[in-house]
Design a protein around this motif. Structure first.
Motif, PDB file in Angstrom:
ATOM      1  N   GLY A 254      47.049  30.338  50.823  1.00  0.00           N
ATOM      2  CA  GLY A 254      46.349  29.081  50.648  1.00  0.00           C
ATOM      3  C   GLY A 254      44.936  29.224  50.136  1.00  0.00           C
ATOM      4  N   GLY A 255      44.638  30.336  49.465  1.00  0.00           N
ATOM      5  CA  GLY A 255      43.306  30.525  48.894  1.00  0.00           C
ATOM      6  C   GLY A 255      42.245  30.917  49.896  1.00  0.00           C
ATOM      7  N   ILE A 256      42.649  31.447  51.044  1.00  0.00           N
ATOM      8  CA  ILE A 256      41.691  31.813  52.090  1.00  0.00           C
ATOM      9  C   ILE A 256      41.503  33.325  52.152  1.00  0.00           C
ATOM     10  N   SER A 257      42.552  34.071  52.500  1.00  0.00           N
ATOM     11  CA  SER A 257      42.391  35.526  52.620  1.00  0.00           C
ATOM     12  C   SER A 257      42.052  36.167  51.281  1.00  0.00           C
ATOM     13  N   ALA A 258      42.389  35.498  50.174  1.00  0.00           N
ATOM     14  CA  ALA A 258      42.010  36.019  48.853  1.00  0.00           C
ATOM     15  C   ALA A 258      40.508  36.189  48.727  1.00  0.00           C
ATOM     16  N   THR A 259      39.739  35.374  49.455  1.00  0.00           N
ATOM     17  CA  THR A 259      38.284  35.456  49.338  1.00  0.00           C
ATOM     18  C   THR A 259      37.710  36.681  50.048  1.00  0.00           C
ATOM     19  N   VAL A 260      38.485  37.322  50.925  1.00  0.00           N
ATOM     20  CA  VAL A 260      38.068  38.622  51.466  1.00  0.00           C
ATOM     21  C   VAL A 260      38.028  39.632  50.327  1.00  0.00           C
ATOM     22  N   ASP A 261      39.082  39.625  49.494  1.00  0.00           N
ATOM     23  CA  ASP A 261      39.093  40.486  48.311  1.00  0.00           C
ATOM     24  C   ASP A 261      37.933  40.134  47.386  1.00  0.00           C
ATOM     25  N   ASN A 262      37.666  38.837  47.220  1.00  0.00           N
ATOM     26  CA  ASN A 262      36.575  38.416  46.330  1.00  0.00           C
ATOM     27  C   ASN A 262      35.240  38.997  46.765  1.00  0.00           C
ATOM     28  N   LEU A 263      34.951  38.884  48.058  1.00  0.00           N
ATOM     29  CA  LEU A 263      33.655  39.365  48.536  1.00  0.00           C
ATOM     30  C   LEU A 263      33.532  40.869  48.319  1.00  0.00           C
ATOM     31  N   MET A 264      34.601  41.604  48.591  1.00  0.00           N
ATOM     32  CA  MET A 264      34.526  43.045  48.394  1.00  0.00           C
ATOM     33  C   MET A 264      34.434  43.404  46.918  1.00  0.00           C
ATOM     34  N   LEU A 265      35.154  42.678  46.066  1.00  0.00           N
ATOM     35  CA  LEU A 265      35.048  42.918  44.623  1.00  0.00           C
ATOM     36  C   LEU A 265      33.636  42.636  44.121  1.00  0.00           C
ATOM     37  N   TYR A 266      33.041  41.564  44.621  1.00  0.00           N
ATOM     38  CA  TYR A 266      31.659  41.251  44.254  1.00  0.00           C
ATOM     39  C   TYR A 266      30.737  42.389  44.649  1.00  0.00           C
ATOM     40  N   ARG A 267      30.896  42.899  45.855  1.00  0.00           N
ATOM     41  CA  ARG A 267      30.049  44.009  46.303  1.00  0.00           C
ATOM     42  C   ARG A 267      30.283  45.274  45.481  1.00  0.00           C
ATOM     43  N   LEU A 268      31.458  45.405  44.907  1.00  0.00           N
ATOM     44  CA  LEU A 268      31.780  46.572  44.079  1.00  0.00           C
ATOM     45  C   LEU A 268      31.319  46.401  42.626  1.00  0.00           C
ATOM     46  N   GLY A 269      30.717  45.259  42.318  1.00  0.00           N
ATOM     47  CA  GLY A 269      30.147  45.079  40.990  1.00  0.00           C
ATOM     48  C   GLY A 269      30.947  44.225  40.033  1.00  0.00           C
ATOM     49  N   TYR A 270      32.064  43.656  40.472  1.00  0.00           N
ATOM     50  CA  TYR A 270      32.849  42.792  39.592  1.00  0.00           C
ATOM     51  C   TYR A 270      32.195  41.420  39.509  1.00  0.00           C
ATOM     52  N   ASP A 271      32.238  40.838  38.309  1.00  0.00           N
ATOM     53  CA  ASP A 271      31.609  39.541  38.090  1.00  0.00           C
ATOM     54  C   ASP A 271      32.596  38.453  37.705  1.00  0.00           C
ATOM     55  N   ASP A 272      33.665  38.826  37.011  1.00  0.00           N
ATOM     56  CA  ASP A 272      34.615  37.835  36.498  1.00  0.00           C
ATOM     57  C   ASP A 272      35.771  37.710  37.493  1.00  0.00           C
ATOM     58  N   ILE A 273      35.527  36.960  38.562  1.00  0.00           N
ATOM     59  CA  ILE A 273      36.491  36.805  39.657  1.00  0.00           C
ATOM     60  C   ILE A 273      36.805  35.327  39.838  1.00  0.00           C
ATOM     61  N   ALA A 274      38.067  35.016  39.999  1.00  0.00           N
ATOM     62  CA  ALA A 274      38.495  33.653  40.283  1.00  0.00           C
ATOM     63  C   ALA A 274      39.552  33.682  41.380  1.00  0.00           C
ATOM     64  N   THR A 275      39.732  32.558  42.047  1.00  0.00           N
ATOM     65  CA  THR A 275      40.796  32.413  43.041  1.00  0.00           C
ATOM     66  C   THR A 275      41.706  31.262  42.642  1.00  0.00           C
ATOM     67  N   TYR A 276      43.009  31.523  42.701  1.00  0.00           N
ATOM     68  CA  TYR A 276      44.007  30.476  42.510  1.00  0.00           C
ATOM     69  C   TYR A 276      44.047  29.673  43.798  1.00  0.00           C
ATOM     70  N   ASP A 277      43.450  28.493  43.763  1.00  0.00           N
ATOM     71  CA  ASP A 277      43.182  27.747  44.992  1.00  0.00           C
ATOM     72  C   ASP A 277      44.460  27.364  45.726  1.00  0.00           C
ATOM     73  N   ALA A 278      45.459  26.862  45.009  1.00  0.00           N
ATOM     74  CA  ALA A 278      46.690  26.420  45.665  1.00  0.00           C
ATOM     75  C   ALA A 278      47.559  27.591  46.106  1.00  0.00           C
ATOM     76  N   SER A 279      47.421  28.722  45.437  1.00  0.00           N
ATOM     77  CA  SER A 279      48.115  29.968  45.795  1.00  0.00           C
ATOM     78  C   SER A 279      49.611  29.751  46.049  1.00  0.00           C
ATOM     79  N   MET A 280      50.188  30.529  46.968  1.00  0.00           N
ATOM     80  CA  MET A 280      51.634  30.468  47.166  1.00  0.00           C
ATOM     81  C   MET A 280      52.077  29.173  47.826  1.00  0.00           C
ATOM     82  N   GLY A 281      51.140  28.437  48.425  1.00  0.00           N
ATOM     83  CA  GLY A 281      51.487  27.127  48.953  1.00  0.00           C
ATOM     84  C   GLY A 281      52.053  26.219  47.869  1.00  0.00           C
TER      85      GLY A 281
END
Length: 294
Positions: A254-281
């Protein structure tokens, strides 16, 4: 090769020591964001959403307010849970909580850090960068014997300007248009059994978005509820096939746990990150959308 932390990006998290020393800062806005997902006995929905407000009322970090993610920061005109609200609704909620220019936001949750990372990601998406997640969350704060309060927060209202940054959330049309694009890595943050389709999906059809790889959010969290080290996180992403500088779309249920990956990717230097909000729901329940197992 060891990852050298970027001090600017490391401001996306704060330690319990840092927070304990800044609880009285006039510009601090501290929030608990806890949500619980309960089984739906009628099976009409993947789960029932329960606010963590009762636990917050029973005891929270001193000075913390409570953000109701489902009630305040999600759309209510869709059967899907946790879809991001309009800029106007988001700005009104943040303003009520006293978030505005010159404030620093710290977010935490209990049970799973993903609720805090979701609010952190939405704040970034709406143009507010001075927000951080408490590393280790409520569990680490409590384990260290730090103070607990039942007093509600008392912050004056503020004016929050929501300037949406296009591309930080994507929809099904974006997924269909770009999922095979060169240089794109689509990452599923669900556990491996749901990625392969071997686990029983509560969203509909088992499986994943075709061509996506798996970096479960749980592999980025240590036993004490803090984030794993950057070297460990980088290895998880490398093992999944992510290359430096790639565009990334993350998704989950539901676009929630994906943001754990986002935060870590941001800390690793990635800039072009998006989340599919509706996700598997959305994806798993729509028979017209392709799905992959195995």
């Amino acid at each position: 090769m060891s990852i050298t932390p970027d001090p600017a990006r490391e401001r996306a998290i704060v330690s319990t020591d840092w927070l304990a020393g800044h609880l009285d800062d006039a510009d601090l806005r501290l929030f608990e964001c806890t949500v619980y997902l309960r089984p739906d006995p009628t099976h009409a929905s993947p789960y029932n959403v329960e606010s963590g407000r009762a636990d917050y009322d029973a005891g929270h970090i001193p000075g913390a307010g409570f953000i109701d993610l489902e009630g305040e920061l999600s759309r209510h005109d869709t059967p899907l849970h946790f879809m991001r609200p309009s800029p106007e609704a988001f700005a009104a909620a943040m303003g009520r909580h006293g978030v505005g220019p010159g404030t620093k936001v710290v977010l935490y949750s209990r049970g799973h850090i993903m609720w805090a990372t979701r609010v952190w990601w939405m704040l970034r998406a709406y143009g507010f960068d001075d927000a951080a997640v408490l590393d280790g969350g409520w569990e680490k704060w409590l384990a260290e014997g730090r103070p607990v309060s039942t007093e509600p927060a008392n912050c004056p209202p503020a004016s929050f300007q929501a300037d949406y940054r296009p591309g930080m959330f994507v929809d099904r049309e974006d997924m269909l248009a770009t999922r095979d694009a060169p240089g794109l890595c689509t990452i599923n943050a669900l556990n491996p059994e749901f990625h392969t389709g071997e686990g029983k999906s509560r969203y509909g059809r088992p499986g994943r978005v075709p061509n996506s790889v798996n970096v479960p959010a749980r592999t980025l969290i240590a036993e004490d509820n803090s984030f794993v080290g950057l070297d460990t996180a980088a290895e998880h992403f490398r093992a999944a096939g992510l290359a430096p500088g790639q565009k990334v779309i993350t998704y989950c249920g539901g676009g929630i746990s994906a943001t754990v990956d986002n935060l870590m990717l941001y800390r690793l230097g990635y800039d072009d990150i998006a989340t599919y909000d509706a996700s598997m729901g959305e994806w798993a329940s729509d028979e017209s959308l392709p799905i992959e197992t195995g």
